[in-house]
Design a protein around this motif. Sequence first.
Motif, short mmCIF file in Angstrom:
data_model
loop_
_atom_site.label_atom_id
_atom_site.label_comp_id
_atom_site.label_asym_id
_atom_site.label_seq_id
_atom_site.Cartn_x
_atom_site.Cartn_y
_atom_site.Cartn_z
N GLN A 58 1.08 6.70 -12.56
CA GLN A 58 0.88 5.71 -11.52
C GLN A 58 0.66 6.37 -10.16
OE1 GLN A 58 3.97 2.78 -11.32
NE2 GLN A 58 3.09 1.74 -9.55
N GLY A 59 1.48 7.40 -9.88
CA GLY A 59 1.32 8.10 -8.61
C GLY A 59 -0.02 8.81 -8.52
N LEU A 61 -2.78 7.99 -10.10
CA LEU A 61 -3.83 6.99 -9.99
C LEU A 61 -3.90 6.42 -8.58
CD1 LEU A 61 -5.99 5.32 -11.42
CD2 LEU A 61 -4.21 3.67 -12.04
N GLU A 62 -2.75 6.13 -8.00
CA GLU A 62 -2.73 5.60 -6.63
C GLU A 62 -3.30 6.63 -5.65
OE1 GLU A 62 1.22 4.42 -5.76
OE2 GLU A 62 1.13 2.59 -6.98
N GLY A 63 -2.94 7.90 -5.86
CA GLY A 63 -3.46 8.95 -4.98
C GLY A 63 -4.97 9.07 -5.07
N ILE A 65 -7.07 6.66 -5.94
CA ILE A 65 -7.67 5.47 -5.33
C ILE A 65 -7.64 5.56 -3.81
CG2 ILE A 65 -7.41 2.98 -5.05
CD1 ILE A 65 -6.43 2.84 -7.91
N LEU A 66 -6.48 5.96 -3.26
CA LEU A 66 -6.36 6.07 -1.82
C LEU A 66 -7.31 7.13 -1.25
CD1 LEU A 66 -2.47 5.81 -1.37
CD2 LEU A 66 -4.20 4.08 -0.86
N LYS A 67 -7.53 8.18 -2.02
CA LYS A 67 -8.43 9.23 -1.55
C LYS A 67 -9.86 8.72 -1.44
CE LYS A 67 -9.78 14.01 -2.45
NZ LYS A 67 -9.61 15.19 -3.35
N GLU A 144 -3.08 9.56 8.63
CA GLU A 144 -3.01 8.48 7.64
C GLU A 144 -3.37 7.12 8.21
OE1 GLU A 144 0.86 8.58 5.96
OE2 GLU A 144 0.56 10.47 4.89
#
Length: 309
Positions: A58-59, A61-63, A65-67, A144
């Motif tokens: 999950q982490g 995948l989220e990273g 996507i955020l990138k 950020e």
Amino acid sequence: MTGSAKPEQATFLGGKVKYEEGEAGCCHSRPTRYCCIATAVLGCLVMVLGMVVLVAGQGLLEGAILKTMALSPGSDRLSSWLNPPVQAHLTTYSFHVTNPEAVMQGKKPIVKEVGPFTYKAVTVKDSVDKDTGKENLDFNEDGETLTYRPRKFYFFDRSQSVGDPDTTFITVPNIPLLTGFTKIRELGWSKGTAADMVKNTGLGTPFINVSFSGLLWGYNDELPCLSHTRPDECGAPEGEIDIFAEGSDDEWGDDEWKRKKRSAGRYKREAEEETEIDYKNADFESMQKPKAEYVDCKCEWGLFRDRNV
């Protein structure tokens, strides 16, 4: 000498032996043994990989996507955020009260829905300050977040509207009057005087008939400007006499005073009529409008009047 075969070694027909005693099992030959070992190793690797994905997937995948979604300088994502490919709209409706006199007598209101009237909404996020020349879009030091000042413009879209909002009149509650009564509700001995002032200033009726565009963007009513200072060039309000006007040493002649009076708020009307605007470098300070102000020496108030820019 063959002897008798065991039941599990015999074929169905003829009673012949399928395999010898030492060859039982699925991995009896070298190739199949290697296959079993490879399958076992691969299964273990898949199981380990599945556990890793379950714990940290999950982490990761989220990273990822955020990138890809980051609004970094010069990126395509930032460009599409500043200039969205989809046109935003403000769609408005109102309710026209068909029996205002009956409502004032305590009866149930009968309303009719009017609309939609649609406005194209343009939001400028990277506007430039006219005085400093600095862009109102800053990428913060934390790497950020970013800070920006949104500027909004609304333009009437006739193709998605039911008619002309300037010529569509509706009867609605007098919002400034009701707001005034709400504010004086908690007053003490001065409540009566304040109530008389609210009722005798402006339109003074519980319901008003106003154009749809006037309700949104501004119509004339003196009550919302009760706490505002009347511009000097406007003179005394209608019905009042300026005792200091006669015999004044003012050097302006009557014609010049009238020209000055007509010019009050004119810059705002010129800004409204401008069709080609450089949204990023526009003079936003001169285009900003409060919810209520004096324009051409008359108080103008609107529900969305302060939303443009």
